[in-house]
Design a protein around this motif. Structure first.
Motif, PDB file in Angstrom:
ATOM      1  N   ILE A   1       8.521   0.963 -14.077  1.00 40.37           N
ATOM      2  CA  ILE A   1       8.372  -0.442 -13.719  1.00 40.37           C
ATOM      3  C   ILE A   1       7.243  -0.619 -12.714  1.00 40.37           C
ATOM      4  CG2 ILE A   1      10.093  -0.271 -11.863  1.00 40.37           C
ATOM      5  CD1 ILE A   1      10.905  -3.165 -12.550  1.00 40.37           C
ATOM      6  N   GLY A   2       6.497  -1.686 -12.851  1.00 39.96           N
ATOM      7  CA  GLY A   2       5.400  -1.977 -11.941  1.00 39.96           C
ATOM      8  C   GLY A   2       5.433  -3.423 -11.505  1.00 39.96           C
ATOM      9  N   ALA A   3       4.588  -3.767 -10.554  1.00 40.72           N
ATOM     10  CA  ALA A   3       4.531  -5.140 -10.039  1.00 40.72           C
ATOM     11  C   ALA A   3       3.163  -5.392  -9.435  1.00 40.72           C
ATOM     12  CB  ALA A   3       5.628  -5.370  -9.004  1.00 40.72           C
ATOM     13  N   VAL A   4       2.927  -6.632  -9.070  1.00 35.96           N
ATOM     14  CA  VAL A   4       1.671  -7.036  -8.449  1.00 35.96           C
ATOM     15  C   VAL A   4       1.991  -7.806  -7.176  1.00 35.96           C
ATOM     16  CG1 VAL A   4      -0.454  -8.371  -8.699  1.00 35.96           C
ATOM     17  CG2 VAL A   4       0.488  -7.157 -10.663  1.00 35.96           C
ATOM     18  N   SER A   5       1.339  -7.432  -6.083  1.00 40.26           N
ATOM     19  CA  SER A   5       1.507  -8.147  -4.821  1.00 40.26           C
ATOM     20  C   SER A   5       0.222  -8.897  -4.511  1.00 40.26           C
ATOM     21  CB  SER A   5       1.820  -7.154  -3.692  1.00 40.26           C
ATOM     22  OG  SER A   5       1.813  -7.812  -2.443  1.00 40.26           O
ATOM     23  N   TYR A   6       0.360 -10.172  -4.168  1.00 43.93           N
ATOM     24  CA  TYR A   6      -0.810 -10.983  -3.834  1.00 43.93           C
ATOM     25  C   TYR A   6      -0.933 -11.215  -2.332  1.00 43.93           C
ATOM     26  CZ  TYR A   6      -0.933 -11.897  -8.822  1.00 43.93           C
ATOM     27  OH  TYR A   6      -0.999 -11.743 -10.187  1.00 43.93           O
ATOM     28  N   GLU A   7       0.106 -10.909  -1.596  1.00 45.32           N
ATOM     29  CA  GLU A   7       0.034 -11.041  -0.139  1.00 45.32           C
ATOM     30  C   GLU A   7      -0.561  -9.769   0.448  1.00 45.32           C
ATOM     31  OE1 GLU A   7       2.920 -11.290   3.782  1.00 45.32           O
ATOM     32  OE2 GLU A   7       3.693 -11.984   1.863  1.00 45.32           O
ATOM     33  N   ASP A   8      -1.620  -9.923   1.204  1.00 42.82           N
ATOM     34  CA  ASP A   8      -2.297  -8.775   1.802  1.00 42.82           C
ATOM     35  C   ASP A   8      -2.351  -8.964   3.312  1.00 42.82           C
ATOM     36  OD1 ASP A   8      -3.659  -6.411   2.044  1.00 42.82           O
ATOM     37  OD2 ASP A   8      -5.246  -6.929   0.622  1.00 42.82           O
ATOM     38  N   ALA A   9      -2.332  -7.868   4.018  1.00 35.15           N
ATOM     39  CA  ALA A   9      -2.353  -7.901   5.481  1.00 35.15           C
ATOM     40  C   ALA A   9      -3.465  -6.999   5.982  1.00 35.15           C
ATOM     41  CB  ALA A   9      -1.009  -7.461   6.041  1.00 35.15           C
ATOM     42  N   LEU A  10      -4.402  -7.553   6.697  1.00 37.21           N
ATOM     43  CA  LEU A  10      -5.510  -6.790   7.269  1.00 37.21           C
ATOM     44  C   LEU A  10      -5.199  -6.567   8.748  1.00 37.21           C
ATOM     45  CD1 LEU A  10      -6.831  -9.161   5.158  1.00 37.21           C
ATOM     46  CD2 LEU A  10      -8.692  -7.518   5.374  1.00 37.21           C
ATOM     47  N   LYS A  11      -4.936  -5.301   9.088  1.00 39.38           N
ATOM     48  CA  LYS A  11      -4.389  -4.958  10.399  1.00 39.38           C
ATOM     49  C   LYS A  11      -5.451  -4.319  11.294  1.00 39.38           C
ATOM     50  CE  LYS A  11       0.204  -4.117   8.434  1.00 39.38           C
ATOM     51  NZ  LYS A  11       1.319  -3.137   8.312  1.00 39.38           N
ATOM     52  N   PHE A  12      -5.318  -4.609  12.599  1.00 41.27           N
ATOM     53  CA  PHE A  12      -6.256  -4.064  13.590  1.00 41.27           C
ATOM     54  C   PHE A  12      -5.493  -3.750  14.872  1.00 41.27           C
ATOM     55  CE2 PHE A  12      -8.491  -6.945  10.813  1.00 41.27           C
ATOM     56  CZ  PHE A  12      -9.619  -6.233  10.444  1.00 41.27           C
ATOM     57  N   ARG A  13      -5.968  -2.717  15.559  1.00 43.66           N
ATOM     58  CA  ARG A  13      -5.468  -2.390  16.892  1.00 43.66           C
ATOM     59  C   ARG A  13      -6.613  -2.628  17.855  1.00 43.66           C
ATOM     60  NH1 ARG A  13      -0.709  -2.252  19.565  1.00 43.66           N
ATOM     61  NH2 ARG A  13      -0.740  -0.761  21.285  1.00 43.66           N
ATOM     62  N   ILE A  14      -6.592  -3.764  18.559  1.00 44.19           N
ATOM     63  CA  ILE A  14      -7.702  -4.181  19.412  1.00 44.19           C
ATOM     64  C   ILE A  14      -7.474  -3.671  20.827  1.00 44.19           C
ATOM     65  CG2 ILE A  14      -8.996  -6.157  20.294  1.00 44.19           C
ATOM     66  CD1 ILE A  14      -8.124  -7.698  17.822  1.00 44.19           C
TER      67      ILE A  14
END
Length: 531
Positions: A150-163
């Protein structure tokens, strides 16, 4: 003195209403940089759409000690007449290049002359939520053959940073903010080159033997998650434990300039209104509801887990654990460390397990001190957290700063929340409204800081008599008109000989109650008139 409060800020989408969020951010950051009481600290920021820009600027002011007025300054610089000037090749209603130039101007290494509070180098975890238009495809190879997996598609993306003070990913941060704020149709999507290891929770199922890179196209993060509380909770769980045993309170503070109201659906609305709600309004507001349900669930499980560990510490040494069972615990610890440490975080499993053991040792210091076989009990607690998915989780407290009625209080709500771009006066107004609401929240925090237990004072006799008289006035009708008839009324279920007896008892009781009632009223009036 209350404990220090660590804040995870959540900035929602709102187009030009981001100026309200900027006003809130200014007041809170100014409070922190000036070391005012109560003691607050921002260590996590999550932003979607307009909230991504406010969130990134907030992180920079907190980390570098820049004058927080720059947050409002950046928003005041956005003007509709500039956004309407399209560059060659742009395919949108408004100019994305103008937005990028503003981001380039304000999201950059601060110059020494702009640092108003030097030496303020706390690190902040920042995440910008964006909509990945291609979607991130993955497949879980759990079936016996790949044909039926089984597979799926995610459209929510998170671009993470440690500032932190040594932060260097400035262009990546600017791209993330631009991608998250690419409002559909109004701004052209943003293209970002991503590597496969940018998606550790997804690519763990796709071992291709090489790290692929490919372009992804991003649009407004508010499409899939306009109120990214879940991302803030996730970032908190991933924070490094830099101060073991530190005593503090955690609060998630959601800043939303236009939270969903309680307006009733108009049955006469047309097909366009239905489509607008189905495609835009409902999905944007549904995520916070799901997050709050998850939050309540986690809080209950954390409470159960802590009680369970405390109970197990009391009975842990009552029976000797067989050597083979201890070996099973060791094997499971290594298996979890291999998956969580190496495959997801890219760490050496031994180093990951060592860090986790130290974290557990600090988290359950009192319980561990009660048992003899402490090392084995630590492993038991570690596995319990992993199996229950409660690693490093604690009770979650959430508060929101939002206008009571955005439609009446904010100027930018017109034209689908784009109204603030019509003039700097509109933007300034909403910025000041945000500052006002932030000051109210900080005032509440200061009141809690000063809260003491007041000594009990006697109620004045005059007030006491009025209260008693009022209670009596309310009780007598209840007794006479409701309780009395129910107790002494004639019932067809009673045998014949009982009816007469109960009737006489009822008549006597009613007469006695009336006499007591009339005497008490006349006595009260005489006392009042005699004063």
């Amino acid at each position: 003195m209350r404990r220090k409060r660590k804040i995870a800020l959540v900035f929602t989408g709102g187009v030009s209403l981001g100026s309200f969020e900027a006003g809130v951010a200014y007041e809170i950051v100014k409070h922190i940089l000036e070391n005012a009481a109560p003691r607050l600290e921002i260590d996590v920021i999550a932003g979607a759409s307009a909230g991504a820009l406010t969130g990134a600027l907030t992180a920079l002011t907190v980390v570098y000690g820049v004058d927080p007025a720059i947050i409002g300054e950046a928003w005041m610089a956005v003007k509709l007449e500039d956004l309407l000037i399209l560059s060659h090749g742009e395919r949108s209603l408004l100019s994305g290049n103008k937005v990028e130039s503003l981001i380039q101007k304000y999201i950059r290494p601060p110059a020494a002359v702009s640092i108003k509070y030097p030496g303020h180098y706390n690190s902040v975890s920042f995440v910008a939520v964006a909509t990945n238009l291609e979607g991130i495809r993955y497949r879980i190879h759990a079936a016996r053959t790949d044909e039926f997996s089984i597979g799926a598609v995610s459209y929510e993306d998170a671009l993470k940073f440690r500032i932190s003070g040594e932060f260097s990913e400035w262009q990546e941060l600017r791209d993330a903010v631009r991608a998250s704020s690419a409002f559909p149709v109004a701004f052209e999507p943003k293209t970002i080159i991503r590597a496969e290891n940018d998606f550790p929770r997804i690519s763990k199922y796709n071992f291709t033997g090489e790290l692929k890179k490919m372009p992804y196209h991003y649009s407004d993060g508010g499409i899939v998650n306009n109120q990214p509380l879940n991302r803030a909770i996730e970032m908190v769980s991933e924070l490094p434990d830099t101060s073991p045993g530190e005593d503090y309170e955690r609060i998630f503070l959601v800043v939303d300039p236009a939270p969903p109201g309680e307006e009733q659906w108009d049955v006469k609305s047309g097909a366009f209104d239905v489509a607008a709600r189905a495609v835009w309004t409902i999905p944007r507001n549904q995520t916070l509801y799901k997050d709050l349900l998850l939050l309540e669930k986690v809080n209950r499980r954390v409470h159960w887990k802590n009680s369970f560990v405390a109970a197990m510490a009391d009975i842990w040494d009552t029976q000797r654990i067989p050597r083979e069972k201890a070996g099973v615990l060791d094997g499971l610890c290594r298996e979890v460390a291999l998956f969580k440490g190496q495959k997801i975080l890219g760490m050496d499993p031994g180093d990951y397990l060592k860090a986790e053991v130290e974290r557990i040792r600090n988290a359950y210091r009192n319980e561990i001190g009660q048992v003899r076989n402490r090392e084995l009990f630590i492993k038991y607690c570690y596995l319990l957290e992993q199996v229950a998915d409660l690693r490093n989780k604690q009770d979650i407290a959430v508060e929101m700063i939002a206008p009571r009625d955005a439609q009446k209080e904010l100027a930018g709500v017109i034209f689908g929340n784009f109204g603030g771009f019509l003039g700097s006066g509109f933007m300034k107004h909403d910025y000041n409204v945000g500052r006002t609401y932030a000051r109210r929240w900080l005032s509440k925090e200061r009141e809690l800081e000063r809260l003491v237990i007041c000594r009990e004072e006697r109620v004045p006799v005059k007030i006491n008599r009025k209260i008693i008289q009022k209670l009596f006035d309310n009780s007598v009708p209840l007794l006479m008109e409701d309780i009395g008839p129910r107790l002494f009324g004639l019932s067809p279920d009673l045998p014949g000989e009982e009816i007469g007896r109960l009737t006489l008892l009822r008549m006597f009781t009613v007469s006695l109650a009336k006499y007591a009632f009339n005497k008490s009223i006349s006595w009260t009036k005489e006392k009042v008139l005699s004063r």
